[in-house]
Design a protein around this motif. Structure first.
Motif, PDB file in Angstrom:
ATOM      1  N   ILE A   1       0.851  -1.211  -0.016  1.00  0.00           N
ATOM      2  CA  ILE A   1       0.036   0.004   0.015  1.00  0.00           C
ATOM      3  C   ILE A   1       1.016   1.199   0.002  1.00  0.00           C
ATOM      4  CG2 ILE A   1      -1.644   1.145   1.393  1.00  0.00           C
ATOM      5  CD1 ILE A   1      -2.816  -1.373   2.167  1.00  0.00           C
ATOM      6  N   LEU A   2       1.955   1.229   0.846  1.00  0.00           N
ATOM      7  CA  LEU A   2       2.641   2.591   0.939  1.00  0.00           C
ATOM      8  C   LEU A   2       3.688   2.719  -0.016  1.00  0.00           C
ATOM      9  CD1 LEU A   2       3.336   2.283   4.866  1.00  0.00           C
ATOM     10  CD2 LEU A   2       1.469   3.764   3.669  1.00  0.00           C
ATOM     11  N   GLU A   3       4.290   1.597  -0.768  1.00  0.00           N
ATOM     12  CA  GLU A   3       4.956   1.857  -2.046  1.00  0.00           C
ATOM     13  C   GLU A   3       4.277   2.299  -3.122  1.00  0.00           C
ATOM     14  OE1 GLU A   3       8.942  -0.714  -3.070  1.00  0.00           O
ATOM     15  OE2 GLU A   3       6.922  -1.962  -2.901  1.00  0.00           O
ATOM     16  N   ASN A   4       3.110   2.023  -3.062  1.00  0.00           N
ATOM     17  CA  ASN A   4       2.154   2.467  -4.107  1.00  0.00           C
ATOM     18  C   ASN A   4       2.052   3.822  -4.248  1.00  0.00           C
ATOM     19  OD1 ASN A   4       2.177  -0.198  -5.726  1.00  0.00           O
ATOM     20  ND2 ASN A   4       0.098  -0.712  -4.636  1.00  0.00           N
ATOM     21  N   ARG A   5       1.507   4.205  -2.650  1.00  0.00           N
ATOM     22  CA  ARG A   5       1.229   5.297  -2.325  1.00  0.00           C
ATOM     23  C   ARG A   5       2.574   6.229  -2.716  1.00  0.00           C
ATOM     24  NH1 ARG A   5      -0.915   7.833   3.313  1.00  0.00           N
ATOM     25  NH2 ARG A   5      -0.244   9.983   3.076  1.00  0.00           N
ATOM     26  N   GLN A   6       3.688   5.770  -2.380  1.00  0.00           N
ATOM     27  CA  GLN A   6       4.988   6.596  -2.566  1.00  0.00           C
ATOM     28  C   GLN A   6       5.364   6.862  -3.996  1.00  0.00           C
ATOM     29  OE1 GLN A   6       9.020   4.528  -1.491  1.00  0.00           O
ATOM     30  NE2 GLN A   6       8.875   6.335   0.231  1.00  0.00           N
ATOM     31  N   LYS A   7       4.914   5.881  -4.822  1.00  0.00           N
ATOM     32  CA  LYS A   7       5.297   6.145  -6.177  1.00  0.00           C
ATOM     33  C   LYS A   7       4.385   7.173  -6.868  1.00  0.00           C
ATOM     34  CE  LYS A   7       6.889   1.462  -7.034  1.00  0.00           C
ATOM     35  NZ  LYS A   7       6.848   0.102  -7.708  1.00  0.00           N
ATOM     36  N   THR A   8       3.073   7.065  -6.257  1.00  0.00           N
ATOM     37  CA  THR A   8       1.966   7.939  -6.854  1.00  0.00           C
ATOM     38  C   THR A   8       2.485   9.482  -6.476  1.00  0.00           C
ATOM     39  OG1 THR A   8       0.292   6.536  -6.602  1.00  0.00           O
ATOM     40  CG2 THR A   8      -0.306   8.786  -6.358  1.00  0.00           C
ATOM     41  N   GLU A   9       3.032   9.519  -5.337  1.00  0.00           N
ATOM     42  CA  GLU A   9       3.702  11.043  -4.790  1.00  0.00           C
ATOM     43  C   GLU A   9       4.692  11.451  -5.663  1.00  0.00           C
ATOM     44  OE1 GLU A   9       4.353  10.477  -0.763  1.00  0.00           O
ATOM     45  OE2 GLU A   9       2.206  10.660  -0.351  1.00  0.00           O
ATOM     46  N   ILE A  10       5.395  10.540  -6.012  1.00  0.00           N
ATOM     47  CA  ILE A  10       6.730  10.910  -6.781  1.00  0.00           C
ATOM     48  C   ILE A  10       6.127  11.339  -8.248  1.00  0.00           C
ATOM     49  CG2 ILE A  10       8.595   9.946  -8.073  1.00  0.00           C
ATOM     50  CD1 ILE A  10       9.081   8.013  -5.701  1.00  0.00           C
ATOM     51  N   ILE A  11       5.295  10.710  -8.780  1.00  0.00           N
ATOM     52  CA  ILE A  11       4.747  10.841 -10.132  1.00  0.00           C
ATOM     53  C   ILE A  11       4.036  12.228 -10.105  1.00  0.00           C
ATOM     54  CG2 ILE A  11       2.928  10.315 -11.947  1.00  0.00           C
ATOM     55  CD1 ILE A  11       3.533   7.434 -10.970  1.00  0.00           C
TER      56      ILE A  11
END
Length: 245
Positions: free
Chosen positions: A121-131
């Motif tokens: 969950i957090l890794e996907n959220r982190q990637k979304t924030e980076i994008i």
């Protein structure tokens, strides 16, 4: 049991989600540094491994912070680091108890499963924030530099413009429909044929597509301007169907 998820950022801990913890306590541990004796969570990040503190009042890892926890009857704290695919600690899962206690083997297994889910969950959220941050930086850079970009999905005839491109061409984003035909209408009549000629050229040096550069005139709010244009034709799955332009 009370739970918290603390985000790791710049070697410090920040509250991500701690709805069951007392608000004053969550505020007190905000922005605490990680370290070898930085409570359960700060130590877990530092060591990149779970830290089980069964007695906060007498554990040396809590020596500097027990005065923050004990007034709220937080007597034990178990912390598990949430590590991403690159081996970096993104956050910690902390569990507090109102009694002195050590986890059972079954409890540890449950916590490990929860940690694995949180990682996804957090890794996907982190990637979304980076994008999101990258898109914002690109948009700001285009605005400052005075250039924009657009993409044409030839197969589906779908065109996407960046916000700055609407400004360059003097178009209202809500009113102008970004299509390839609409884009050609913005060109000066004498340059439309030249534009189509360059678009249809193939670069023998690269089987995947070509890059061209051409200066041309176009109409922007009834005025002539001279933007610089550069394009690539991209083929998907090595098929002879252009997937972008």
């Amino acid at each position: 049991m009370k739970c918290s998820i603390l985000q790791v950022k710049n070697t410090r801990l920040y509250d991500w989600a701690s709805p069951s913890l007392p608000i004053p306590y969550s505020q007190a541990i905000e922005n605490l540094p990680i370290g070898e004796n930085a409570g359960s969570c700060g130590t877990a990040v530092f060591l990149k491994q779970k830290v089980i503190v069964s007695d906060i009042a007498n554990d040396p890892r809590w020596a500097l912070y027990k005065h923050l926890a004990l007034p709220y009857q937080l007597l034990a704290c178990w912390s598990h680091p949430i590590i991403n695919s690159d081996g970096e600690v993104m956050a910690t899962l902390g569990m507090y108890y109102h009694d002195i206690r050590t986890p059972t083997d079954e409890e540890l297994k449950v916590i490990e499963r929860v940690t694995a889910l949180l990682k996804i969950i957090l890794e996907n959220r982190q990637k979304t924030e980076i994008i999101r941050e990258t898109s914002l930086m690109i948009s700001q850079s285009q605005e400052l530099a005075g250039f924009g970009n657009w993409r044409w999905d030839v197969q589906n005839n779908k065109v996407t413009w960046s916000d700055s491109l609407y400004v360059i061409y003097g178009q209202n984003k809500k009113e102008f429909k970004a299509t390839f035909e609409g884009y050609q209408e913005l060109l000066h009549p004498e340059d439309r044929r030249l534009f189509r000629y360059y678009r249809e050229q193939k670069n023998t040096r690269s089987p995947k597509g070509y890059c061209i550069q051409v200066s041309r005139t176009c109409r922007c709010t009834n005025q002539l301007c001279y933007p610089y244009w550069r394009g690539w034709k991209i083929y998907l799955l090595q098929q002879k169907i252009p997937g972008g332009f």
